[in-house]
Write a protein that holds these residues in place. Structure first.
Motif, short mmCIF file in Angstrom:
data_model
loop_
_atom_site.label_atom_id
_atom_site.label_comp_id
_atom_site.label_asym_id
_atom_site.label_seq_id
_atom_site.Cartn_x
_atom_site.Cartn_y
_atom_site.Cartn_z
N LEU A 76 0.82 -1.22 0.00
CA LEU A 76 0.00 0.00 0.00
C LEU A 76 0.85 1.27 0.00
N SER A 77 0.17 2.42 0.03
CA SER A 77 0.79 3.71 -0.29
C SER A 77 1.99 4.10 0.58
N ALA A 78 1.80 4.07 1.90
CA ALA A 78 2.90 4.59 2.75
C ALA A 78 4.10 3.65 2.72
N SER A 113 -8.38 -0.84 -8.27
CA SER A 113 -7.51 0.32 -8.27
C SER A 113 -7.84 1.10 -7.00
N SER A 114 -7.51 2.40 -7.00
CA SER A 114 -7.62 3.14 -5.75
C SER A 114 -7.71 4.63 -6.03
N ILE A 115 -8.18 5.39 -5.05
CA ILE A 115 -8.16 6.86 -5.22
C ILE A 115 -6.72 7.34 -5.31
N ALA A 116 -5.81 6.45 -4.94
CA ALA A 116 -4.37 6.77 -5.05
C ALA A 116 -3.91 6.89 -6.50
N MET A 138 4.46 5.67 -5.57
CA MET A 138 4.72 4.48 -6.40
C MET A 138 3.48 3.57 -6.40
N TYR A 139 2.83 3.51 -5.25
CA TYR A 139 1.58 2.73 -5.15
C TYR A 139 0.58 3.24 -6.18
N GLY A 140 0.43 4.58 -6.25
CA GLY A 140 -0.50 5.18 -7.21
C GLY A 140 -0.08 4.89 -8.64
N ASN A 178 -0.16 -0.49 6.47
CA ASN A 178 0.65 0.66 6.03
C ASN A 178 0.09 1.46 4.88
N GLY A 179 -1.18 1.82 4.99
CA GLY A 179 -1.75 2.72 4.01
C GLY A 179 -1.79 4.13 4.59
N THR A 180 -2.41 5.02 3.88
CA THR A 180 -2.56 6.41 4.34
C THR A 180 -3.92 6.63 4.98
N THR A 181 -4.92 5.94 4.45
CA THR A 181 -6.28 6.11 5.00
C THR A 181 -6.45 5.33 6.31
N ASP A 182 -5.42 4.57 6.69
CA ASP A 182 -5.57 3.69 7.86
C ASP A 182 -5.89 4.44 9.13
C1 VAH Z 1 -3.86 3.18 1.30
N1 VAH Z 1 -5.84 1.99 2.11
O1 VAH Z 1 -4.07 4.00 2.16
C2 VAH Z 1 -4.98 2.20 0.95
C3 VAH Z 1 -5.83 2.75 -0.15
C4 VAH Z 1 -7.09 4.71 -0.98
C5 VAH Z 1 -6.24 4.19 0.09
O2 VAH Z 1 -5.26 2.60 -1.39
O3 VAH Z 1 -2.81 3.13 0.73
#
Ligand code: VAH
Length: 313
Positions: A76-78, A113-116, A138-140, A178-182
């Motif tokens: 995930l993102s972070a 996919s993701s809002i990322a 990089m996740y995005g 380890n995401g950002t929205t967590d």
């Molecule tokens: C994240 N939970 O925080 C994931 C997700 C949109 C957020 O991709 O990286």
């Protein structure tokens, strides 16, 4: 029959059980790079699989004979910002291996996919289904790549690929990795454990969120949708609510009046959060396959606190 990757992650563990309850647990093969958290999927068959190992994935497909691959495996993102090269490999090789096997064995594919997948230049309010996608993580980058690869395999080879752009997902069974929205998950755990939480995301930072039951239903709804009605395919915007730390605080206080929210900003994850949409336009998903979330903020908060009370006591 469904082969799942990343089946011991935040979405995977609950999706494995959810799909098992709908299609029969004997029709689910859950795979994951590690066995950590394997007890979460109860009696569902499990095999270790690193999605960068295409040969091993192909062996499992030949043996299990699924008609669908659900590829959830991702860093995930972070965490992805700490190990970007590995994140590229796992996230994108996982998609390519899934698509190649699906092409050769004529399988259906679900890749989220993701809002990322949005970033610099994307209109961040009411973000459209089709718009600029220049993610800064990089996740995005791997999520945009996944979207485009799935569209390519559909257009070029006719592989039945489908997917949604998930916002942050809130749940109480398996912690996200380890995401950002967590933060929007940890706030509920900390509310139960300490009646207080120090948010690493700043006040006023808007991000779209979804409660897990709605995230799970979306997979079945899109995979069972009438393909003739799908104008888009691999990256439907879906959302249920646009949240900020203070909106979560207000909702929690309705059930726990003495809850205390403070801030301890993490500049890395704050920068990531600010690059993502404030709110998504999910009208395409609603029109093309009947997307309709059931949980709003207060209904989710009530369910989260009740279940975490039991889980953590
Ligand atoms: C994240 N939970 O925080 C994931 C997700 C949109 C957020 O991709 O990286």
């Amino acid at each position: 029959r469904i082969l799942m990757t990343g089946a011991l992650g935040q979405i995977g563990t609950e999706l494995a059980l959810y799909l098992g309850d709908i299609y029969g647990r004997e029709n689910i093969l859950a795979t994951n790079r590690s066995e950590k958290n394997i007890e979460a999927i109860e009696d569902i068959r499990f095999e270790k699989l690193d999605v960068t190992d295409g040969d091993r994935m192909y062996e499992l497909v030949k043996e299990f004979k699924p008609d669908t691959i659900v590829n959830l495996a991702a860093i995930l993102s972070a965490r992805g910002e700490q190990i970007p090269q590995t994140t590229w490999k796992i996230n994108v090789d996982g998609v390519i291996n899934t698509l190649e096997i699906a092409r050769q064995e004529n399988l259906k594919v679900f890749v989220p996919s993701s809002i990322a997948a949005f970033g610099e230049g994307t209109p961040l309010d009411n973000t459209p289904q089709t718009t600029i996608q220049r993610p800064s993580t990089m996740y995005g980058v791997t999520k945009v790549s996944g979207e485009i690869l799935c569209d390519y395999y559909f257009k070029r080879f006719g592989v039945d690929t489908r997917g949604v752009r998930y916002p942050g997902i809130i749940s109480y069974k398996t912690l996200p990795g380890n995401g950002t929205t967590d933060y929007a998950v940890h706030i509920y755990y900390e509310a139960i454990k300490h009646k207080a939480y120090a948010s690493y995301i700043a006040e006023g930072t808007q991000m779209d969120m979804l409660y897990m039951p709605d995230a799970l239903k979306a997979v079945v709804d899109i995979m069972e949708a009438d393909p003739s009605k799908l104008i888009h395919r691999n990256a439907f915007n879906i959302t249920a609510m646009s949240l900020t730390p203070e909106l979560l605080d207000e909702s929690i206080k309705k059930y726990m009046p003495d809850f205390k929210l403070s801030y301890d900003i993490d500049p890395v994850r704050q920068a990531i959060a600010e690059s993502w949409p404030n709110s998504l336009d999910d009208s395409c998903a609603r029109e093309e396959w009947g997307w309709k979330p059931e949980y709003d903020l207060d209904k989710m908060t009530k369910d989260m606190l009740e279940n975490l009370e039991k889980k953590l006591k």
